[in-house]
Design a protein around this motif. Structure first.
Motif, PDB file in Angstrom:
ATOM      1  N   LEU A 122       3.710  -1.505 -10.557  1.00 13.41           N
ATOM      2  CA  LEU A 122       2.768  -0.924  -9.736  1.00 13.41           C
ATOM      3  C   LEU A 122       2.211   0.473 -10.280  1.00 13.41           C
ATOM      4  O   LEU A 122       1.140   0.840 -10.148  1.00 13.41           O
ATOM      5  CB  LEU A 122       3.421  -0.795  -8.344  1.00 13.41           C
ATOM      6  N   GLY A 123       3.315   1.422 -10.734  1.00 13.97           N
ATOM      7  CA  GLY A 123       2.696   2.508 -11.456  1.00 13.97           C
ATOM      8  C   GLY A 123       1.886   2.258 -12.612  1.00 13.97           C
ATOM      9  O   GLY A 123       0.817   3.116 -12.614  1.00 13.97           O
ATOM     10  N   GLN A 124       2.064   1.387 -13.373  1.00 18.01           N
ATOM     11  CA  GLN A 124       0.810   0.959 -14.444  1.00 18.01           C
ATOM     12  C   GLN A 124      -0.360   0.707 -14.092  1.00 18.01           C
ATOM     13  O   GLN A 124      -1.359   0.998 -14.546  1.00 18.01           O
ATOM     14  CB  GLN A 124       1.665  -0.072 -15.373  1.00 18.01           C
ATOM     15  N   PHE A 135      -7.499  -1.924  -6.319  1.00 20.25           N
ATOM     16  CA  PHE A 135      -6.525  -2.701  -7.286  1.00 20.25           C
ATOM     17  C   PHE A 135      -5.868  -3.584  -6.378  1.00 20.25           C
ATOM     18  O   PHE A 135      -5.833  -3.749  -5.242  1.00 20.25           O
ATOM     19  CB  PHE A 135      -5.491  -1.609  -7.967  1.00 20.25           C
ATOM     20  N   GLN A 136      -5.175  -4.581  -7.243  1.00 17.46           N
ATOM     21  CA  GLN A 136      -4.412  -5.885  -6.456  1.00 17.46           C
ATOM     22  C   GLN A 136      -3.041  -5.922  -6.978  1.00 17.46           C
ATOM     23  O   GLN A 136      -2.577  -5.592  -8.214  1.00 17.46           O
ATOM     24  CB  GLN A 136      -5.024  -7.074  -6.595  1.00 17.46           C
ATOM     25  N   PHE A 137      -2.068  -5.886  -6.056  1.00 19.69           N
ATOM     26  CA  PHE A 137      -0.824  -5.966  -6.477  1.00 19.69           C
ATOM     27  C   PHE A 137      -0.030  -6.947  -5.322  1.00 19.69           C
ATOM     28  O   PHE A 137      -0.296  -6.768  -4.312  1.00 19.69           O
ATOM     29  CB  PHE A 137      -0.087  -4.563  -6.275  1.00 19.69           C
ATOM     30  N   ASN A 138       0.578  -7.917  -5.939  1.00 19.35           N
ATOM     31  CA  ASN A 138       1.437  -8.987  -4.915  1.00 19.35           C
ATOM     32  C   ASN A 138       0.559  -9.686  -4.229  1.00 19.35           C
ATOM     33  O   ASN A 138       0.751  -9.752  -2.919  1.00 19.35           O
ATOM     34  CB  ASN A 138       2.584  -8.434  -4.322  1.00 19.35           C
ATOM     35  N   GLU A 139      -0.744  -9.866  -4.718  1.00 18.06           N
ATOM     36  CA  GLU A 139      -1.711 -10.605  -3.922  1.00 18.06           C
ATOM     37  C   GLU A 139      -2.479  -9.936  -2.825  1.00 18.06           C
ATOM     38  O   GLU A 139      -3.087 -10.358  -1.958  1.00 18.06           O
ATOM     39  CB  GLU A 139      -1.359 -11.955  -3.292  1.00 18.06           C
ATOM     40  N   LYS A 140      -2.166  -8.554  -2.677  1.00 18.03           N
ATOM     41  CA  LYS A 140      -2.657  -7.635  -1.678  1.00 18.03           C
ATOM     42  C   LYS A 140      -3.652  -6.539  -2.456  1.00 18.03           C
ATOM     43  O   LYS A 140      -3.560  -6.189  -3.295  1.00 18.03           O
ATOM     44  CB  LYS A 140      -1.675  -6.999  -0.963  1.00 18.03           C
ATOM     45  N   ARG A 141      -4.694  -6.484  -1.934  1.00 18.91           N
ATOM     46  CA  ARG A 141      -5.849  -5.389  -2.432  1.00 18.91           C
ATOM     47  C   ARG A 141      -5.660  -4.209  -1.690  1.00 18.91           C
ATOM     48  O   ARG A 141      -5.464  -4.037  -0.426  1.00 18.91           O
ATOM     49  CB  ARG A 141      -7.337  -6.115  -2.175  1.00 18.91           C
ATOM     50  N   TYR A 142      -5.714  -3.242  -2.416  1.00 17.09           N
ATOM     51  CA  TYR A 142      -5.598  -1.856  -1.950  1.00 17.09           C
ATOM     52  C   TYR A 142      -6.881  -0.914  -2.296  1.00 17.09           C
ATOM     53  O   TYR A 142      -7.398  -1.218  -3.417  1.00 17.09           O
ATOM     54  CB  TYR A 142      -4.569  -1.101  -2.695  1.00 17.09           C
TER      55      TYR A 142
END
Length: 148
Positions: A122-124, A135-142
């Motif tokens: 996530l930091g990367q 950005f998207q992480f674990n299929e969630k958009r932020y």
């Protein structure tokens, strides 16, 4: 930037605790090795071999924890950058991250923060991003609303 100072203090306490824990573990392992050497009449050194492996692992962990602690000492909570760097407070549309070390969720003054390492996946993803970036992480958009 009071909140960044408080989060940095939590990180420092966590790093100090890790260093102390590894130092204590190393001392216990050294004592066990010494005790094994005193009572061991057998040619089988498999017990000491395991202890030496554990000692080496803990020495490496201690080295990493000390590096982390030194890195925290270099952080300046008053420093503000337009993009996400070590020490940034990143407010998204749903979560607020503090970029320091891998610690997870903490609650400070009734608000939730996720303290993460810049080296984490996530930091990367967050590295060098700016306000309004998505950005998207674990299929969630932020969406990044603010970088402090």
């Amino acid at each position: 930037m009071k909140i960044k100072q408080q989060l940095l203090e939590l990180c420092t306490q966590c790093a100090d605790k890790r260093v102390l824990g590894y130092k204590n573990e190393i001392e216990l392992i050294k004592e066990s090795i010494e005790n094994n050497d005193k009572v061991s009449n057998e040619e089988d050194d498999s017990g000491n071999s395991k202890l030496l492996d554990d000692l080496e692992k803990n020495m490496n962990y201690l080295n990493d924890a000390n590096k982390m602690r030194e890195q925290l000492k270099l952080m300046r909570p008053n420093l503000v950058s337009d993009s996400v760097v070590l020490g940034s407070l990143v407010k998204t549309d749903s979560i607020t991250f503090f970029i320091a070390l891998s610690m997870g969720k903490v609650i400070v003054e009734g608000s939730e923060y996720y303290i993460i390492s810049l080296a984490s996946p996530l930091g990367q993803l967050l590295r060098n991003r700016k306000k309004d970036d998505e950005f998207q992480f674990n299929e969630k958009r932020y969406i990044i609303q603010e970088v402090l």
